[in-house]
Scaffold this motif. Structure first.
Motif, mmCIF file in Angstrom:
data_model
loop_
_atom_site.group_PDB
_atom_site.id
_atom_site.type_symbol
_atom_site.label_atom_id
_atom_site.label_comp_id
_atom_site.label_asym_id
_atom_site.label_seq_id
_atom_site.Cartn_x
_atom_site.Cartn_y
_atom_site.Cartn_z
ATOM 1 N N TYR A 144 -4.062 2.868 -3.612
ATOM 2 C CA TYR A 144 -3.812 3.638 -4.570
ATOM 3 C C TYR A 144 -2.858 4.896 -4.401
ATOM 4 O O TYR A 144 -2.700 5.361 -3.119
ATOM 5 N N PRO A 145 -2.120 5.485 -5.327
ATOM 6 C CA PRO A 145 -1.148 6.422 -5.153
ATOM 7 C C PRO A 145 -1.833 7.658 -4.253
ATOM 8 O O PRO A 145 -2.941 8.200 -4.762
ATOM 9 N N TRP A 175 0.734 -1.036 0.064
ATOM 10 C CA TRP A 175 -0.084 0.004 -0.022
ATOM 11 C C TRP A 175 0.966 1.500 0.117
ATOM 12 O O TRP A 175 2.132 1.066 0.397
ATOM 13 N N HIS A 176 0.187 2.305 -0.382
ATOM 14 C CA HIS A 176 0.942 3.598 -0.697
ATOM 15 C C HIS A 176 0.517 4.211 0.823
ATOM 16 O O HIS A 176 -0.786 4.165 1.494
ATOM 17 N N ILE A 182 -5.785 11.441 -3.866
ATOM 18 C CA ILE A 182 -5.875 9.855 -4.140
ATOM 19 C C ILE A 182 -6.218 9.551 -5.549
ATOM 20 O O ILE A 182 -7.267 10.027 -6.038
ATOM 21 N N GLU A 183 -5.251 9.025 -6.332
ATOM 22 C CA GLU A 183 -5.578 8.597 -7.667
ATOM 23 C C GLU A 183 -6.444 7.194 -7.616
ATOM 24 O O GLU A 183 -5.753 6.024 -7.701
ATOM 25 N N THR A 198 -9.336 11.297 -9.761
ATOM 26 C CA THR A 198 -8.881 11.977 -8.660
ATOM 27 C C THR A 198 -9.770 12.202 -7.602
ATOM 28 O O THR A 198 -10.575 13.095 -7.952
ATOM 29 N N LYS A 202 -1.031 11.968 -2.892
ATOM 30 C CA LYS A 202 -0.245 12.926 -3.075
ATOM 31 C C LYS A 202 -0.633 14.143 -1.778
ATOM 32 O O LYS A 202 -1.822 14.193 -1.733
#
Length: 364
Positions: free
Chosen positions: A187-188, A173-174, A210-211, A216, A190
């Protein structure tokens, strides 16, 4: 004297019996007292409800009523109901109404608002939030419950690090750790920014992008100041001197300023994007501070669930049962881009807070 025959003797009128004067007994007053007390207690219950629902955190006394356990208000009504059944049945309705008001309005039994969404063609997103209290006393109990939710995004408050057990369960996981906030996702992620409130000179929220397969989205992980730190000033001596109420009301004004700062931060980063706000708000949805700042969003629990959904406190208290929370102060909120399908509350006491989760999807 003249002789009388036996027939004449039998026809003589019988002697009148003296009537007994009945002894007047005093009417018992127990029934009257039960009726009067039942009516007075109903009036008290209505006043308590008014203070919680209408005044809330704008006055020190109603602030205390908002955050103290509410179930004890049931006890006098139940005792009076039993007395009514035995002694004074006319007062039964008063006590039944008192019990209903406590169970429904004072203890905040939720009836879904009707905003729950049905089937959606879009993929669902499962969000989980929990104030993890530095992973004490038993994070694995909380983690086991979270795993069963099959989450896509997890937000922790009072974490400051990622627990090894979590990394074992979700190795790919991110994740993002900022101050006390942790956000993890399949999911990625930022970072967008943090809210630094002047009220208590602390960071109150972390905003991320979150992508997801749905596109987004933006998520705000928040933790606002507890009212408990102000209410501890309410000792008996402080109440009589007036210092305690003044301290509580000053502290509440500062909490309101902090909530307003956080709301302004959220409003600034949300723009037109799908937005989710999660975390430990440290206030029930009936709070006047909550109403002023957060009532414009959809509350996942209020929209979909029946019942109380209490999330905190779970720790043992001197005058309260262990693992028996009495407030719903952890929330998941969404803006108009989202449909809310369901909401769940944790059941274990691995932290002082139960987790809250929601299954949502973007509107078609």
């Amino acid at each position: 004297p003249p002789l009388t025959s036996p027939t004449q003797q039998s026809e003589d009128p019988p002697k009148k019996k003296r009537k007994r004067v009945p002894i007047l007994k005093k009417k018992p007053h127990k029934g009257r007292w039960v009726g009067l007390l039942s009516l007075v207690y109903l009036a008290i219950i209505l006043l308590v409800w008014y203070c919680i629902a209408s005044i809330s955190e704008e006055w020190w006394f109603s602030t205390a009523l908002t955050y103290l356990p509410r179930a004890p208000w049931l006890l006098p009504a139940v005792i009076l109901l039993v007395c009514s059944v035995v002694i004074h049945r006319k007062s039964i309705p008063f006590n039944v109404v008192s019990i209903i008001i406590v169970l429904w309005l004072i203890m905040e039994f939720n009836i879904p608002s009707g905003a729950v969404a049905g089937f959606s063609k879009r993929e669902n997103l499962v969000i989980v939030s929990c104030n993890i209290q530095d992973y004490e006393p038993n994070f694995r109990k909380v983690l086991n419950e979270i795993i069963r939710q099959d989450p896509d995004v997890i937000a922790f408050q009072e974490a400051r690090r990622i627990h090894p057990a979590f990394l074992e369960q979700y190795p790919d996981w991110h994740s993002l750790v900022v101050e006390q906030f942790v956000v993890c996702s399949r999911y990625p992620i930022k970072k967008i920014g943090t809210c630094e409130s002047r009220a208590f000179q602390r960071v109150t929220a972390l905003a991320v992008e979150i992508e997801t397969p749905q596109g987004t989205i933006r998520l705000v992980n928040t933790h606002l100041m507890t009212a408990r730190k102000g209410l501890i000033e309410l000792s008996l001596g402080a109440i009589f001197s007036g210092e305690g109420p003044e301290e509580v009301e000053h502290f509440q004004r500062t909490r309101e300023e902090e909530a307003s700062d956080t709301w302004l931060f959220v409003s600034g980063i949300s723009s037109e994007s799908p937005l989710i706000i999660v975390g430990d708000f440290n206030m029930p949805s009936s709070s006047s501070i909550y109403e002023k700042n957060w009532s414009g969003y959809t509350n996942a629990f209020l929209a979909t669930n029946w019942g109380y959904g209490y999330t905190s406190p779970c720790k043992s208290h001197r005058l309260w049962l262990e693992d028996t929370p009495w407030l719903r102060i952890d929330h998941i909120l969404t803006n108009a881009h989202w449909q809310v399908h369901s909401c769940d509350i944790g059941k274990t006491n691995g932290s002082d807070h139960r987790f809250i989760s929601a299954r949502i999807s973007l509107r078609d």
